[in-house]
Write a protein that holds these residues in place. Structure first.
Motif, PDB file in Angstrom:
ATOM      1  N   THR A  57       0.840  -1.197   0.000  1.00  0.00           N
ATOM      2  CA  THR A  57       0.000   0.000   0.000  1.00  0.00           C
ATOM      3  C   THR A  57       0.876   1.250   0.000  1.00  0.00           C
ATOM      4  OG1 THR A  57      -1.773  -1.107   1.211  1.00  0.00           O
ATOM      5  CG2 THR A  57      -1.783   1.299   1.232  1.00  0.00           C
ATOM      6  N   LYS A  95      -3.677   0.785  -2.724  1.00  0.00           N
ATOM      7  CA  LYS A  95      -2.929  -0.448  -2.944  1.00  0.00           C
ATOM      8  C   LYS A  95      -2.187  -0.359  -4.269  1.00  0.00           C
ATOM      9  CE  LYS A  95      -5.088  -4.467  -3.591  1.00  0.00           C
ATOM     10  NZ  LYS A  95      -5.799  -5.731  -3.261  1.00  0.00           N
ATOM     11  N   THR A 146      -0.808   3.549   5.571  1.00  0.00           N
ATOM     12  CA  THR A 146      -0.317   2.311   4.975  1.00  0.00           C
ATOM     13  C   THR A 146      -0.560   1.061   5.800  1.00  0.00           C
ATOM     14  OG1 THR A 146       1.898   2.519   5.968  1.00  0.00           O
ATOM     15  CG2 THR A 146       1.536   3.604   3.843  1.00  0.00           C
TER      16      THR A 146
END
Length: 211
Positions: free
Chosen positions: A72, A90, A188
């Motif tokens: 990510t 992503k 993330t």
């Protein structure tokens, strides 16, 4: 989002789970809704006086999606003390190392920086100084400074050329920041409640009254 909301929520948002969601995805949706209900009055503060300087934070997890092991990308960009751009997405390709995942995130962040600098210049606010893009991966930073490609970087050569070009043109600089001070960390991966609240404060997100 805190705890496991991010990964489960992102997985549910993927179309591959819309046709046949499981109880895990349903639980994730309920958790996301509870999160939204509890933060509906959370707002981003834009100070009335702030320096007209960009700074960016770029980060990536590695193989964080348990379904396809894609990483990510996460970044956030400030104009002075004001958060003006952020992203959590992503990556399209499976990265074979954490450095590769970080470098792909750096390329995405560089693209956004270039566009924001152009936008500010078009509005009559040219930036004479390069924009610092803080990264917590020393290997990725070294690749950007290294003009020699080798087998480990050949498959991300386009991203390497793009980021290095803007590094050499002084569009950006690449200062290292420790993981504990990496603000883009929250875009993330899952975080503890304590760290989540710490980063929310650094993003200048404050609760406001419903009235």
């Amino acid at each position: 989002m805190t705890s496991s909301i991010r990964n489960k929520g992102m997985a549910f948002g993927n179309t591959e789970f819309v046709v046949s969601p499981t109880t895990v995805h349903w639980a994730a949706v309920l958790r996301i809704l509870r999160y939204l209900r509890g933060t509906q009055f959370q707002s981003i503060l834009f100070p009335s006086s702030s320096a007209l300087e960009l700074r960016a934070y770029s980060d990536a997890d590695w193989a964080g999606d348990p379904t396809d092991r894609k990483s990510t990308t996460g970044f956030c960009i400030f104009l002075g003390d004001s958060l003006i751009s952020w992203k959590s997405k992503k990556q399209d390709i499976v990265s074979r190392s954490s450095t590769e995942a970080e470098y792909r995130a750096m390329a995405s962040t560089t693209t956004e920086i270039v566009w924001l600098r152009w936008l500010l210049s078009d509005m009559g606010i040219p930036l004479s100084e390069p924009t610092p893009m803080y990264c917590d991966n020393k290997s990725a930073i070294q690749i950007a400074h290294n003009s020699v490609f080798h087998e480990r970087t050949k498959h991300i050569e386009i991203d390497c050329h793009f980021t290095r070009h803007h590094l050499q043109q002084r569009t950006i600089t690449l200062p290292f920041v420790s993981s504990s001070l990496q603000i883009a960390d929250m875009f993330t991966k899952t975080l503890s409640t304590k760290r989540f609240r710490l980063l929310i404060d650094k993003l200048s997100m404050l609760p406001v009254n419903a009235s």
